[in-house]
Design a protein around this motif. Sequence first.
Motif, PDB file in Angstrom:
ATOM      1  N   SER A 168       0.859  -1.232  -0.164  1.00  0.00           N
ATOM      2  CA  SER A 168      -0.138   0.211   0.199  1.00  0.00           C
ATOM      3  C   SER A 168       0.863   1.182  -0.196  1.00  0.00           C
ATOM      4  CB  SER A 168      -0.898   0.007   1.097  1.00  0.00           C
ATOM      5  OG  SER A 168      -1.490   1.318   1.223  1.00  0.00           O
ATOM      6  N   PRO A 169       0.558   2.297  -0.895  1.00  0.00           N
ATOM      7  CA  PRO A 169       1.190   3.532  -0.792  1.00  0.00           C
ATOM      8  C   PRO A 169       1.001   4.309   0.518  1.00  0.00           C
ATOM      9  CG  PRO A 169      -0.599   3.481  -2.180  1.00  0.00           C
ATOM     10  CD  PRO A 169      -0.454   2.066  -1.806  1.00  0.00           C
ATOM     11  N   TYR A 170       0.174   3.964   1.346  1.00  0.00           N
ATOM     12  CA  TYR A 170      -0.333   4.550   2.651  1.00  0.00           C
ATOM     13  C   TYR A 170       0.278   3.786   3.769  1.00  0.00           C
ATOM     14  CZ  TYR A 170      -3.108   6.591  -0.995  1.00  0.00           C
ATOM     15  OH  TYR A 170      -3.721   6.997  -1.919  1.00  0.00           O
ATOM     16  N   ALA A 171       1.132   2.832   3.550  1.00  0.00           N
ATOM     17  CA  ALA A 171       1.599   1.883   4.712  1.00  0.00           C
ATOM     18  C   ALA A 171       2.272   2.650   5.859  1.00  0.00           C
ATOM     19  CB  ALA A 171       2.305   0.868   4.236  1.00  0.00           C
ATOM     20  N   ASP A 172       3.094   3.733   5.279  1.00  0.00           N
ATOM     21  CA  ASP A 172       4.081   4.508   6.072  1.00  0.00           C
ATOM     22  C   ASP A 172       3.276   4.934   7.489  1.00  0.00           C
ATOM     23  OD1 ASP A 172       6.864   5.729   6.621  1.00  0.00           O
ATOM     24  OD2 ASP A 172       5.272   7.555   6.725  1.00  0.00           O
ATOM     25  N   ASP A 173       2.282   5.760   7.331  1.00  0.00           N
ATOM     26  CA  ASP A 173       1.660   6.163   8.528  1.00  0.00           C
ATOM     27  C   ASP A 173       1.196   5.080   9.694  1.00  0.00           C
ATOM     28  OD1 ASP A 173       1.577   8.631   7.550  1.00  0.00           O
ATOM     29  OD2 ASP A 173      -0.608   8.786   7.312  1.00  0.00           O
ATOM     30  N   PHE A 174       0.834   3.660   9.005  1.00  0.00           N
ATOM     31  CA  PHE A 174       0.578   2.774   9.955  1.00  0.00           C
ATOM     32  C   PHE A 174       1.779   2.206  10.484  1.00  0.00           C
ATOM     33  CE2 PHE A 174      -3.252   3.554   7.677  1.00  0.00           C
ATOM     34  CZ  PHE A 174      -4.360   3.497   8.370  1.00  0.00           C
ATOM     35  N   LEU A 175       2.781   2.264  10.033  1.00  0.00           N
ATOM     36  CA  LEU A 175       4.024   1.506  10.429  1.00  0.00           C
ATOM     37  C   LEU A 175       4.713   2.355  11.442  1.00  0.00           C
ATOM     38  CD1 LEU A 175       5.447   0.652   6.987  1.00  0.00           C
ATOM     39  CD2 LEU A 175       4.922  -0.935   8.609  1.00  0.00           C
ATOM     40  N   GLN A 176       4.181   3.775  11.607  1.00  0.00           N
ATOM     41  CA  GLN A 176       4.660   4.505  12.841  1.00  0.00           C
ATOM     42  C   GLN A 176       4.260   3.832  14.087  1.00  0.00           C
ATOM     43  OE1 GLN A 176       6.855   6.682  11.932  1.00  0.00           O
ATOM     44  NE2 GLN A 176       6.624   6.005   9.882  1.00  0.00           N
ATOM     45  N   ILE A 177       3.126   3.060  14.135  1.00  0.00           N
ATOM     46  CA  ILE A 177       2.429   2.377  15.390  1.00  0.00           C
ATOM     47  C   ILE A 177       3.516   1.420  15.735  1.00  0.00           C
ATOM     48  CG2 ILE A 177       0.602   1.128  16.060  1.00  0.00           C
ATOM     49  CD1 ILE A 177      -1.025   2.569  13.914  1.00  0.00           C
ATOM     50  N   LYS A 178       3.773   1.542  17.179  1.00  0.00           N
ATOM     51  CA  LYS A 178       4.627   0.668  17.886  1.00  0.00           C
ATOM     52  C   LYS A 178       3.633  -0.450  18.324  1.00  0.00           C
ATOM     53  CE  LYS A 178       7.404   0.344  22.165  1.00  0.00           C
ATOM     54  NZ  LYS A 178       7.889   1.110  23.686  1.00  0.00           N
ATOM     55  N   GLU A 179       2.461  -0.256  18.798  1.00  0.00           N
ATOM     56  CA  GLU A 179       1.799  -1.456  19.332  1.00  0.00           C
ATOM     57  C   GLU A 179       0.182  -0.737  19.112  1.00  0.00           C
ATOM     58  OE1 GLU A 179       0.937  -3.734  23.327  1.00  0.00           O
ATOM     59  OE2 GLU A 179       1.876  -1.813  23.505  1.00  0.00           O
ATOM     60  N   PHE A 180      -0.526  -2.135  18.586  1.00  0.00           N
ATOM     61  CA  PHE A 180      -1.982  -1.841  18.550  1.00  0.00           C
ATOM     62  C   PHE A 180      -2.501  -3.040  19.299  1.00  0.00           C
ATOM     63  CE2 PHE A 180      -5.912  -2.845  16.747  1.00  0.00           C
ATOM     64  CZ  PHE A 180      -6.428  -1.732  15.943  1.00  0.00           C
ATOM     65  N   ARG A 181      -3.317  -2.537  20.084  1.00  0.00           N
ATOM     66  CA  ARG A 181      -4.272  -3.504  20.965  1.00  0.00           C
ATOM     67  C   ARG A 181      -5.526  -3.435  20.889  1.00  0.00           C
ATOM     68  NH1 ARG A 181      -2.742  -2.128  26.775  1.00  0.00           N
ATOM     69  NH2 ARG A 181      -3.745  -3.939  27.204  1.00  0.00           N
ATOM     70  N   VAL A 182      -6.411  -4.576  20.715  1.00  0.00           N
ATOM     71  CA  VAL A 182      -7.785  -4.647  20.994  1.00  0.00           C
ATOM     72  C   VAL A 182      -8.084  -4.809  22.373  1.00  0.00           C
ATOM     73  CG1 VAL A 182      -9.992  -5.839  20.209  1.00  0.00           C
ATOM     74  CG2 VAL A 182      -8.272  -5.348  18.426  1.00  0.00           C
ATOM     75  N   LEU A 183      -8.854  -3.827  23.010  1.00  0.00           N
ATOM     76  CA  LEU A 183      -8.978  -4.045  24.288  1.00  0.00           C
ATOM     77  C   LEU A 183     -10.440  -4.519  24.572  1.00  0.00           C
ATOM     78  CD1 LEU A 183      -7.971  -0.303  25.393  1.00  0.00           C
ATOM     79  CD2 LEU A 183      -6.718  -2.182  25.473  1.00  0.00           C
ATOM     80  N   ASP A 184     -11.418  -4.528  23.696  1.00  0.00           N
ATOM     81  CA  ASP A 184     -12.618  -5.070  23.991  1.00  0.00           C
ATOM     82  C   ASP A 184     -13.324  -4.945  22.623  1.00  0.00           C
ATOM     83  OD1 ASP A 184     -14.227  -2.596  23.831  1.00  0.00           O
ATOM     84  OD2 ASP A 184     -13.976  -2.571  26.017  1.00  0.00           O
ATOM     85  N   ARG A 185     -14.532  -5.461  22.347  1.00  0.00           N
ATOM     86  CA  ARG A 185     -15.083  -5.718  21.008  1.00  0.00           C
ATOM     87  C   ARG A 185     -15.226  -4.420  20.443  1.00  0.00           C
ATOM     88  NH1 ARG A 185     -18.208  -9.078  18.230  1.00  0.00           N
ATOM     89  NH2 ARG A 185     -20.044  -8.276  17.205  1.00  0.00           N
TER      90      ARG A 185
END
Length: 538
Positions: free
Chosen positions: A130-147
Motif C-alpha cells: 500500500s502507498p499509505y503503509a507508512d502512517d501505520f508503520l509508525q505504530i509501535k503497538e496496536f491492542r484490541v481492548l474489547d469488542r
Amino acid sequence: MKKNFYLYLVGLLIAGLLLPLCSAGAAAEKRDDGDRIIFGSIGEASNLIPYLTSDSASHEIADMLYVAPLRFSANLEPEPWAAESWTQEDEGRVLRFTLRKGIRWEDGEELTAEDVAFTYRLVIDPATASPYADDFLQIKEFRVLDRYTFEVRYEKFFARAVSTWMNPILPRHLLEGKNIRTVPFARKPVGAGPYRLKSWESGSRIVLEASPTYFMGRPHISEVVYRVIPDTATTFLEARAGRLDLMNLTPEQYLLQTSGPQWEKEFAKYRYLGSVYVFLGFNMQHPFFQDKRVRRAISCAINRDEIVKMVLMGQGVPAFGPYKPGTWAYHSGLKPVAQDLARARALLAEAGFVDHDGDGILDRDGKPLAFTILTNQGNEQRILAATVIQYQLKAVGIDVRIRTVEWAAFIHEFVNKGRFDTVMLGWTITQDPDIYAVWHSSQAHDGGLNFTRFVNAELDSLLVRARSTPDRQERTQLYRRIQELLDEEQPYCFLFVPYSLPIVQRRFHGIKPALAGIMYNFEDWWVPAREQRYRLTE
C-alpha cells in the motif's frame, strides 16, 4: 491523489477567501428523501479498495462507501465518526478509540475493533504494497481492548497520528486470508458508509444507492451517479444540458460562460482558493534532470504569472512549494521563481548545453535538449499549461513535446512505473503539512508516491524530524527549511494553486460552505419533493 478525496480537495482556506456567490440552502423546509445527483468524472475509478490506489476518482467513490474512526469537521477539526469517543494520552503517543455499537456492514455483520485491527495489519503487510503503509508503520503497538475499543501506541510523537485514523475501515470477515491484490472486492465492495455500490458499467458510469443501514441515518439523496466523461468541455456541455448536477468549472466557464438569468436560475456558483497545487515534475533518473542546473534553468525559463493569466484567467496564484498561502506551514519569505531567461541560458551553458549545429535547440554530446511533458487526457487546464511551457522553453533553446494518456494508463503504466521525462500533475494540500509520503527517499519506488525518485539526505532528515515533534513553532521552522531546500533543488517546477470553482444545480439544498469546502456535509444535502427530477424505486 489522496486517502480521503474530499479532504484532499480542500484544506485550510485563507480566511475570507471562501465566497459563496449564491445561496443554495433552505434550512426551514422539511428535508425530503429521494432524487439522484449526477457527477462527471474525467477518470474512471480503478479500484474501490482505497489502500491500493492513489487516484482521486477511486477515492471519491470509496469515501461514500466506507467509514473511519474519525473525520474532519466543517472547520477542519477532527471529530468522531465511527468512533463514539477518543482520547490522546502520554503527550500524544497513545490514542484510544471506542467505536459506536451497532454499526453494520451492508451484509448485516457488525463492525467492531477487530475490523480496525485487521485493516491495520492489512495495510502494513508488505504483500499489500500500500502507498499509505507508512502512517501505520509508525505504530509501535496496536491492542484490541474489547469488542469496541482499541488502543495504539507510538514510539514517539507522530504528527499525523490523528489523521491516520481518518482512513477507512475494511471488513475482516470478508477479506481475511484473501489476496487483496486479486480479490473481487475491488469491484464489488461491501462497506458501512452512507452509500453502497449499486452498479458499475466499465467506461460509462458507477451508481451508488443510499444505505438504509447507515448508522448516522439514511442520506437524503437516494442515488449518486458518477458518469465517466473524457474531457472538461464535454462535461460542461452535459451540465448545461441538465444532464449533470455538479462540476468544477474552468476559469473561462466560471467567468464568461455561466452568467445570465438562466444560469443564475439553475445553478449556484462558489469560489475559494483550492487545496491543490499543479507542478511539472522531473524524472530524476533522466540524465538531463540529474543536474540541478538544468532543473533550475527550466524553472527560470517559465513565467508563472503568464500561466496564471493565460491558463487560469487570473483564477489562481503562482506557487513555489507544496503549501497553500496563509497556512501556518507556508514560508512567507519565499517567492515563486521569477522568469529570468538570461539566468536560464547561463545555467544551461554551465551544464554543457550549447547550440552546436545552429538549429535553435541546445545540445550536449550530440544529444538535443529535448523532452516530453506527460499529462492526462481530458484535463484541459494541464494541457494548456504544458503548451504555454512548451512555448516559453523554446525561447531558451529547449525542445518540448506534449503527450496525453488516458487516466488509468497514465497513473498505472507511466507515473507509478517512472516511465516519463517530466510529468504534469496536481497534488492536494492536506490539513497537516507532513509530506513524507511524497518526498522521502523510502517512497521512491514503483507505486510509491515519490514517483520522480528525488533522493536527498537532508530532506529525509527534515521530514522525519518535522513529523515527530509536537511543538508547532519547531515544526514551522523545519517546514520552512524543507521549502527552502525544495526551492534550491527544484525537483518540481511548482506552478500554481488554482481557485476551486464548483457549480451546483439549485434544487440541492443543505449546502453550507465552510473551511472544508462544500462537500464535507454531502450526507445532509437534500432536494424538496416538489423539485425532484427522478422518481426512484426504493
